[in-house]
Design an enzyme around this catalytic site. Structure first.
Site, short mmCIF file in Angstrom:
data_model
loop_
_atom_site.label_atom_id
_atom_site.label_comp_id
_atom_site.label_asym_id
_atom_site.label_seq_id
_atom_site.Cartn_x
_atom_site.Cartn_y
_atom_site.Cartn_z
N CYS A 256 -11.62 95.17 108.26
CA CYS A 256 -10.27 95.28 108.83
C CYS A 256 -9.61 96.51 108.22
O CYS A 256 -10.30 97.38 107.67
CB CYS A 256 -9.46 94.00 108.62
SG CYS A 256 -9.14 93.56 106.90
N ARG B 41 -7.42 89.82 106.98
CA ARG B 41 -8.35 89.28 107.98
C ARG B 41 -9.81 89.27 107.53
O ARG B 41 -10.48 88.23 107.62
CB ARG B 41 -8.22 90.09 109.29
CG ARG B 41 -6.88 89.91 109.97
CD ARG B 41 -6.65 90.96 111.04
NE ARG B 41 -6.48 92.29 110.46
CZ ARG B 41 -6.34 93.42 111.16
NH1 ARG B 41 -6.34 93.36 112.47
NH2 ARG B 41 -6.18 94.57 110.54
N ASP C 136 -3.14 91.68 113.33
CA ASP C 136 -2.86 91.86 111.90
C ASP C 136 -1.71 90.94 111.50
O ASP C 136 -0.60 91.09 112.00
CB ASP C 136 -2.48 93.33 111.68
CG ASP C 136 -2.32 93.65 110.22
OD1 ASP C 136 -2.28 92.70 109.40
OD2 ASP C 136 -2.23 94.83 109.89
#
Ligand code: 4NP
Length: 151
Positions: free
Chosen positions: A8, A14, A121
């Site tokens: 990420c 994440r 996000d």
């Protein structure tokens, strides 16, 4: 051994969750699973406390992970590289040197019947965003772990 990298932007929200979830489904030492961020902003940091909390709620411990930057060598080193969104995809593909490396890189939500294509996000949102992300990564990792253990 099959090596899988989750990527990420910051490697604190994440991809640490994706790493922890996939590790919970695939046995080591047959699988090596790691994660990295396309930015080095949080290099050396622990995962975001909200990611640690949602993982813990689901019996997964990601508290010992440390953020590290993605590096071009990861494209040689790993067999599969799963990215969370199109910006990550673009940033990783910039380092690709040949077709073999290119084929290793996929959006983690690029699987049949996924409801959306990118993992949002959750960094600037609240706790609900982390639950949402956890659930979508859980579904994706269930699919990918089944595929990876099929052969
Ligand atoms: P991640 O989330 O890419 O899922 O780890 C982010 C964490 C931090 C920042 C951006 C995204 N940041 O800009 O600091």
């Amino acid at each position: 051994m099959t090596k899988i990298l989750m990527v990420c932007l910051g490697n604190i929200c994440r991809s640490p969750l994706a790493e922890g979830i996939l590790k919970s489904k695939l046995p080591s030492p047959s699988f090596f699973i790691d994660s990295a961020g396309t930015s080095g902003f949080h290099s050396g940091s622990s995962p975001d406390p909200r990611s640690i909390a949602v993982a813990k709620k689901n019996s997964i411990d990601i508290s010992q992970q440390k953020s590290r930057p993605f590096r071009a060598y990861d494209l040689e080193e790993f067999d599969h590289i799963f990215v969370m969104d199109n910006a990550n995809l673009h940033d990783v593909l910039r380092h690709v040197q040949n077709e073999e490396e290119e084929q290793k890189v996929k959006l983690i939500l690029d699987y049949p019947n996924a409801k959306v294509k990118e993992v949002p996000d959750p960094y600037y949102g609240g706790k609900d965003g982390f639950n949402y992300v956890f659930n979508m990564l859980e579904d994706a990792c269930r699919y990918h772990s089944a595929q990876l253990t099929k052969k």
